[in-house]
Design a protein around this motif. Structure first.
Motif, PDB file in Angstrom:
ATOM      1  N   GLU A   1       0.836  -1.195   0.000  1.00  0.00           N
ATOM      2  CA  GLU A   1       0.000   0.000   0.000  1.00  0.00           C
ATOM      3  C   GLU A   1       0.867   1.239   0.000  1.00  0.00           C
ATOM      4  O   GLU A   1       1.916   1.277   0.637  1.00  0.00           O
ATOM      5  CB  GLU A   1      -0.938   0.023   1.205  1.00  0.00           C
ATOM      6  CG  GLU A   1      -2.043  -1.000   1.077  1.00  0.00           C
ATOM      7  CD  GLU A   1      -3.044  -0.940   2.192  1.00  0.00           C
ATOM      8  OE1 GLU A   1      -4.183  -1.320   1.929  1.00  0.00           O
ATOM      9  OE2 GLU A   1      -2.704  -0.525   3.321  1.00  0.00           O
TER      10      GLU A   1
ATOM     11  N   HIS B   1       0.593   5.368   0.707  1.00  0.00           N
ATOM     12  CA  HIS B   1      -0.225   6.419   1.297  1.00  0.00           C
ATOM     13  C   HIS B   1       0.101   7.728   0.595  1.00  0.00           C
ATOM     14  O   HIS B   1       1.268   8.036   0.368  1.00  0.00           O
ATOM     15  CB  HIS B   1       0.029   6.515   2.791  1.00  0.00           C
ATOM     16  CG  HIS B   1      -0.404   5.280   3.512  1.00  0.00           C
ATOM     17  ND1 HIS B   1      -0.824   5.298   4.803  1.00  0.00           N
ATOM     18  CD2 HIS B   1      -0.500   3.987   3.127  1.00  0.00           C
ATOM     19  CE1 HIS B   1      -1.167   4.080   5.185  1.00  0.00           C
ATOM     20  NE2 HIS B   1      -0.955   3.267   4.179  1.00  0.00           N
TER      21      HIS B   1
ATOM     22  N   TYR C   1     -15.485   1.291   0.344  1.00  0.00           N
ATOM     23  CA  TYR C   1     -14.033   1.420   0.409  1.00  0.00           C
ATOM     24  C   TYR C   1     -13.564   2.851   0.180  1.00  0.00           C
ATOM     25  O   TYR C   1     -12.369   3.127   0.199  1.00  0.00           O
ATOM     26  CB  TYR C   1     -13.368   0.476  -0.598  1.00  0.00           C
ATOM     27  CG  TYR C   1     -13.728  -0.961  -0.327  1.00  0.00           C
ATOM     28  CD1 TYR C   1     -13.150  -1.652   0.729  1.00  0.00           C
ATOM     29  CD2 TYR C   1     -14.679  -1.608  -1.101  1.00  0.00           C
ATOM     30  CE1 TYR C   1     -13.504  -2.959   0.998  1.00  0.00           C
ATOM     31  CE2 TYR C   1     -15.031  -2.919  -0.842  1.00  0.00           C
ATOM     32  CZ  TYR C   1     -14.444  -3.589   0.210  1.00  0.00           C
ATOM     33  OH  TYR C   1     -14.798  -4.884   0.472  1.00  0.00           O
TER      34      TYR C   1
ATOM     35  N   ASP D   1     -12.109   6.140  -1.063  1.00  0.00           N
ATOM     36  CA  ASP D   1     -11.150   6.551  -2.084  1.00  0.00           C
ATOM     37  C   ASP D   1     -10.076   5.501  -2.363  1.00  0.00           C
ATOM     38  O   ASP D   1      -9.126   5.776  -3.071  1.00  0.00           O
ATOM     39  CB  ASP D   1     -10.453   7.848  -1.646  1.00  0.00           C
ATOM     40  CG  ASP D   1     -11.410   9.021  -1.629  1.00  0.00           C
ATOM     41  OD1 ASP D   1     -12.428   8.968  -2.339  1.00  0.00           O
ATOM     42  OD2 ASP D   1     -11.133   9.995  -0.905  1.00  0.00           O
ATOM     43  N   TYR D   2     -10.197   4.307  -1.794  1.00  0.00           N
ATOM     44  CA  TYR D   2      -9.154   3.278  -1.969  1.00  0.00           C
ATOM     45  C   TYR D   2      -9.025   2.927  -3.445  1.00  0.00           C
ATOM     46  O   TYR D   2     -10.005   2.743  -4.154  1.00  0.00           O
ATOM     47  CB  TYR D   2      -9.496   2.025  -1.165  1.00  0.00           C
ATOM     48  CG  TYR D   2      -8.319   1.097  -0.992  1.00  0.00           C
ATOM     49  CD1 TYR D   2      -7.433   1.278   0.064  1.00  0.00           C
ATOM     50  CD2 TYR D   2      -8.077   0.066  -1.882  1.00  0.00           C
ATOM     51  CE1 TYR D   2      -6.341   0.450   0.235  1.00  0.00           C
ATOM     52  CE2 TYR D   2      -6.994  -0.776  -1.714  1.00  0.00           C
ATOM     53  CZ  TYR D   2      -6.130  -0.575  -0.653  1.00  0.00           C
ATOM     54  OH  TYR D   2      -5.047  -1.406  -0.497  1.00  0.00           O
TER      55      TYR D   2
ATOM     56  N   GLY E   1      -2.300  -1.218  -3.339  1.00  0.00           N
ATOM     57  CA  GLY E   1      -3.381  -0.268  -3.184  1.00  0.00           C
ATOM     58  C   GLY E   1      -2.838   1.090  -2.787  1.00  0.00           C
ATOM     59  O   GLY E   1      -1.685   1.230  -2.415  1.00  0.00           O
TER      60      GLY E   1
ATOM     61  N   MET F   1      -4.147   4.764  -0.674  1.00  0.00           N
ATOM     62  CA  MET F   1      -5.165   5.421   0.141  1.00  0.00           C
ATOM     63  C   MET F   1      -4.650   6.764   0.614  1.00  0.00           C
ATOM     64  O   MET F   1      -3.448   7.037   0.566  1.00  0.00           O
ATOM     65  CB  MET F   1      -5.544   4.550   1.329  1.00  0.00           C
ATOM     66  CG  MET F   1      -4.442   4.405   2.344  1.00  0.00           C
ATOM     67  SD  MET F   1      -4.905   3.379   3.746  1.00  0.00           S
ATOM     68  CE  MET F   1      -4.703   1.775   3.041  1.00  0.00           C
ATOM     69  N   LYS F   2      -5.559   7.594   1.042  1.00  0.00           N
ATOM     70  CA  LYS F   2      -5.214   8.908   1.564  1.00  0.00           C
ATOM     71  C   LYS F   2      -4.351   8.742   2.808  1.00  0.00           C
ATOM     72  O   LYS F   2      -4.659   7.951   3.695  1.00  0.00           O
ATOM     73  CB  LYS F   2      -6.501   9.668   1.901  1.00  0.00           C
ATOM     74  CG  LYS F   2      -6.294  11.077   2.334  1.00  0.00           C
ATOM     75  CD  LYS F   2      -6.169  11.998   1.158  1.00  0.00           C
ATOM     76  CE  LYS F   2      -6.159  13.440   1.641  1.00  0.00           C
ATOM     77  NZ  LYS F   2      -5.288  14.261   0.867  1.00  0.00           N
TER      78      LYS F   2
END
Length: 140
Positions: free
Chosen positions: A8, A10, A36, A38-39, A66, A68-69
């Protein structure tokens, strides 16, 4: 043997980070939406469910990830990461470093030759994340 199967990233600016990883590595971005939020799924290649039912060993499958924010502060400049760092296999470290810089990233550690392993460099993305790129040493 247990293997890393997902990573992931960020990001403070999701659109900027998605553009960076698409422009540099050609990864596909798929928004999950719904529960989910904004993922975003990051596809670096086919997953095991996309191989047309052909059996394949886990060792032959790359990993996808993935995005994410980000919800935590970044470490200050000059301080090493306090997290796992993904290292991405490339054909030419020096050419890829040029792409990283052209896409708004930066060089964190200049390319170096690691004996019996390959040519390795560490980069930063547009969000302050560190990642590595490696050109594996080819057998003689």
């Amino acid at each position: 043997m247990n293997r890393v199967v997902h990573f992931e990233i960020h990001a403070d600016d999701m659109a900027r980070a998605q553009k960076f990883y698409h422009d540099v590595f050609g990864w596909e971005m798929i928004g999950m939406g719904g529960e989910y939020g904004d993922y975003v799924v990051l596809k670096s290649g086919p997953g095991p469910d996309e191989l047309g039912g052909k059996p394949i060993a886990m060792k032959d499958i790359g990993i996808n990830g993935g995005m994410m924010k980000a919800n935590a502060p970044r470490p200050p400049k000059g301080v090493g990461p306090n997290a796992y760092v993904c290292i991405i296999g490339v054909d030419d470290v020096d050419q890829m470093m040029k792409k990283v810089i052209e896409a708004g990233g930066g060089e964190h550690m200049a390319a170096m030759d690691v004996p019996n392993v390959g040519r390795l460099a560490y980069c930063g993305d547009t969000e302050g994340n560190t990642f590595g790129i490696i050109q594996p040493k080819m057998p003689a």
